[in-house]
Design an enzyme around this catalytic site. Structure first.
Site, PDB file in Angstrom:
ATOM      1  N   SER A  87       0.789  -1.230   0.000  1.00 11.60           N
ATOM      2  CA  SER A  87       0.000   0.000   0.000  1.00 11.60           C
ATOM      3  C   SER A  87       0.822   1.282   0.000  1.00 11.60           C
ATOM      4  O   SER A  87       0.245   2.373  -0.094  1.00 11.60           O
ATOM      5  CB  SER A  87      -0.955   0.013   1.203  1.00 11.60           C
ATOM      6  OG  SER A  87      -2.009  -0.903   0.996  1.00 11.60           O
ATOM      7  N   LYS A  90       0.105   3.632  -2.741  1.00 14.71           N
ATOM      8  CA  LYS A  90      -0.973   4.613  -2.651  1.00 14.71           C
ATOM      9  C   LYS A  90      -0.429   6.041  -2.613  1.00 14.71           C
ATOM     10  O   LYS A  90      -1.169   6.996  -2.889  1.00 14.71           O
ATOM     11  CB  LYS A  90      -1.842   4.338  -1.432  1.00 14.71           C
ATOM     12  CG  LYS A  90      -2.719   3.086  -1.542  1.00 14.71           C
ATOM     13  CD  LYS A  90      -3.584   2.918  -0.300  1.00 14.71           C
ATOM     14  CE  LYS A  90      -4.618   1.802  -0.459  1.00 14.71           C
ATOM     15  NZ  LYS A  90      -4.035   0.457  -0.327  1.00 14.71           N
ATOM     16  N   SER A 145      -5.851   2.899   4.768  1.00 14.00           N
ATOM     17  CA  SER A 145      -5.321   2.225   3.588  1.00 14.00           C
ATOM     18  C   SER A 145      -6.425   1.485   2.849  1.00 14.00           C
ATOM     19  O   SER A 145      -6.235   0.380   2.338  1.00 14.00           O
ATOM     20  CB  SER A 145      -4.197   1.250   3.981  1.00 14.00           C
ATOM     21  OG  SER A 145      -3.338   1.003   2.904  1.00 14.00           O
TER      22      SER A 145
END
Length: 398
Positions: A87, A90, A145
Site C-alpha cells: 500500500s 498509494k 489504507s
C-alpha cells in the site's frame, strides 16, 4: 550528480533478471537499467560516506535515508531493488489523483464502484448508497489504507485502467524507473513493483501538496456510517499513533505504510527535527509486526544524529515536468517495460499477461546459456526465500 551514460556489466545482468519471469526479477538487486540518482545507488549493500555506519541490526531487503529539502541521499541499501510495494504505492495514487477533485465535492457510491475491489483487501468500510465527500474518501485512503476508497476515487477518475495509466505516466515523469503499476491500490499483482528509491520520490513529491501532507499526518477522523451516524477511524501508521506498543516518533509528519502477505511490510516515513526533514523508506524486513517501524525509527535517529556529517551517496532526481534532466536511456526503459508487461495488463487470475514471458524468452535467446544459468541460480534463491506462498494476494490492515 554523476549519471550513467552507458550500461555496465552489472546493469546488463540486472536487465537479464528484469526480462526473466517476475518471480525471479523481484528478488534481484539494482535491476534498473540505469543508476538513477547516482552510480552508487545501483551498487549492492550499504552505501554511506563521511559518517558512521547506520544501525547494524537492520533486516530490511532495501532501505534509504534522504534529506527532504535538498534531495540528498545520505545512506542506502539496495536502493533500486525492485520489490512489491504493497500500500505504499498509494502515495503515487494520491500524487496522481489528489488534485483532480475538490475536497468538498460529494459523491454517492454505487455497487459498481466497489465491484472490483480485490477479495481480502484492507477496507475503510465504504457502503453503496452512502454519499461521501472527497475529503472523507481520502481519509479512507490515508488513514485506513482502504482499497474501497481507492477504487471509488479511481472510478470517479474514469476507471481503473485510466488511473493505472496516469499513475505510470506520473512515475515516469518523476523518473521512478523501478516502478511498474498494475493496480492503483498496491494490492499484490504479478509484475507490480517499486523500490526504496522510487517510494521516497513519491513521498517527497507528494509532501509538497498541503492536502497530501495533511491527510498523511491525520491520526483520527469520523467516517460516515449512513444517516447521521459516524464511526472513528485511526491511522494505521504506528509511529504516528503509538499503536501496538510502539512509541510515537517525535516530529513524525507521515507518510504511508503497507502490508500484504507477498510484499511483507513496507513503510515510508518523514520526520522533522531542528528545522530539518528526513525521509526514510524501509522495505520487507525479515520480522513482521513492528519491525518496519522500528527500523524506520532507527534510521531516522541515525539521520538526525550521525547523518549530519554524511556526504551524499546520491540524490532524489527532479521530475521531468519540473525541469529535471532525463536519466533514462530509451533502450533501458524499453527492456524494463517489456519484462513487466504493459501497465494494467492482467490475466483473469489477477496476474500480468503474456508479454513478461515473451520478453524473458527473447532475452534468453540473445544472452545465451550464461544468462540461463543466472536465471536458474536466482530462481533457486527466490525459492529459498519462500517465493509466493499460498496467501499471496491477500492483504490485511496494518
Amino acid at each position: 550528480m554523476r549519471e550513467c551514460s552507458r550500461l555496465s556489466r552489472r546493469a546488463v545482468l540486472g536487465l537479464t533478471a528484469a526480462a526473466l519471469p517476475l518471480s525471479t526479477a523481484t528478488g534481484a538487486a539494482a535491476s534498473t537499467a540505469t543508476a538513477i540518482g547516482g552510480e552508487r545507488l545501483a551498487r549492492p549493500g550499504v552505501q554511506v560516506r563521511g559518517a558512521s555506519a547506520p544501525p547494524r541490526k537492520l533486516t530490511a531487503r532495501a532501505w534509504l535515508v534522504a534529506d527532504c529539502a535538498s534531495g540528498e541521499v545520505l545512506a542506502s541499501f539496495d536502493a533500486h531493488r525492485r520489490l512489491a510495494p504493497a500500500s505504499t504505492l498509494k502515495m503515487l495514487f494520491a500524487d496522481t489523483v489528489l488534485r483532480k477533485f475538490d475536497r468538498a465535492r460529494r459523491y454517492k457510491v454505487t455497487d459498481a464502484d466497489l465491484a472490483d475491489v480485490p477479495a481480502g483487501s484492507s477496507l475503510v468500510g465504504i457502503k453503496p448508497g452512502i454519499t461521501y465527500t472527497v475529503e472523507q474518501l481520502w481519509q479512507g485512503v490515508f488513514l485506513r489504507s482502504g482499497n474501497d476508497a481507492v477504487h471509488v476515487l479511481s472510478h470517479m477518475n474514469g476507471g481503473l485502467a485510466r488511473t493505472v495509466a496516469e499513475m505510470q505516466a506520473r512515475a515516469d515523469d518523476l523518473q521512478a524507473l523501478d516502478t511498474h503499476v498494475v493496480s492503483p491500490d498496491g494490492f499484490d499483482h504479478k509484475g507490480q513493483l517499486s523500490s526504496a528509491y522510487d517510494l521516497t520520490l513519491f513521498a517527497r513529491h507528494g509532501l509538497k501538496d498541503a492536502d497530501f501532507r495533511g491527510y498523511c499526518g491525520t491520526r483520527t477522523a469520523d467516517f460516515p456510517a449512513g444517516g447521521k451516524k459516524t464511526f472513528q477511524i485511526q491511522n494505521t501508521d504506528r509511529l504516528l499513533t503509538g499503536a501496538w506498543g510502539l512509541k510515537t516518533y517525535d516530529g513524525l509528519i507521515g507518510v504511508k505504510n503497507g502490508y500484504t502477505s507477498h510484499a511483507g511490510n513496507t513503510f515510508t516515513g518523514a520526520a522533522t527535527r531542528g528545522g530539518r526533514t528526513l525521509l526514510v523508506t524501509v522495505m520487507h524486513p525479515e520480522a513482521g509486526g513492528n519491525a518496519v517501524y522500528e527500523e524506520t525509527a532507527a534510521l531516522l535517529d541515525w539521520g538526525f544524529g550521525h547523518g549530519r556529517s554524511a556526504r551524499p551517496v546520491g540524490t532524489l532526481v527532479t521530475p521531468l515536468s519540473e525541469g529535471g534532466s532525463s536519466a533514462d536511456p530509451a533502450s533501458g526503459r524499453k527492456a524494463v517495460r517489456a519484462a513487466a508487461g504493459a501497465p494494467g495488463t492482467m490475466t483473469a487470475g489477477g496476474g500480468s499477461a503474456g508479454p513478461a514471458v515473451a520478453a524473458g524468452a527473447g532475452a534468453l535467446a540473445l544472452l545465451g546459456a550464461g544468462a540461463w544459468a543466472l536465471r536458474r541460480r536466482r530462481t533457486r534463491t527466490v525459492a529459498a526465500e519462500g517465493g509466493e506462498g499460498p496467501e499471496t494476494g491477500r492483504e490485511r490492515r496494518n
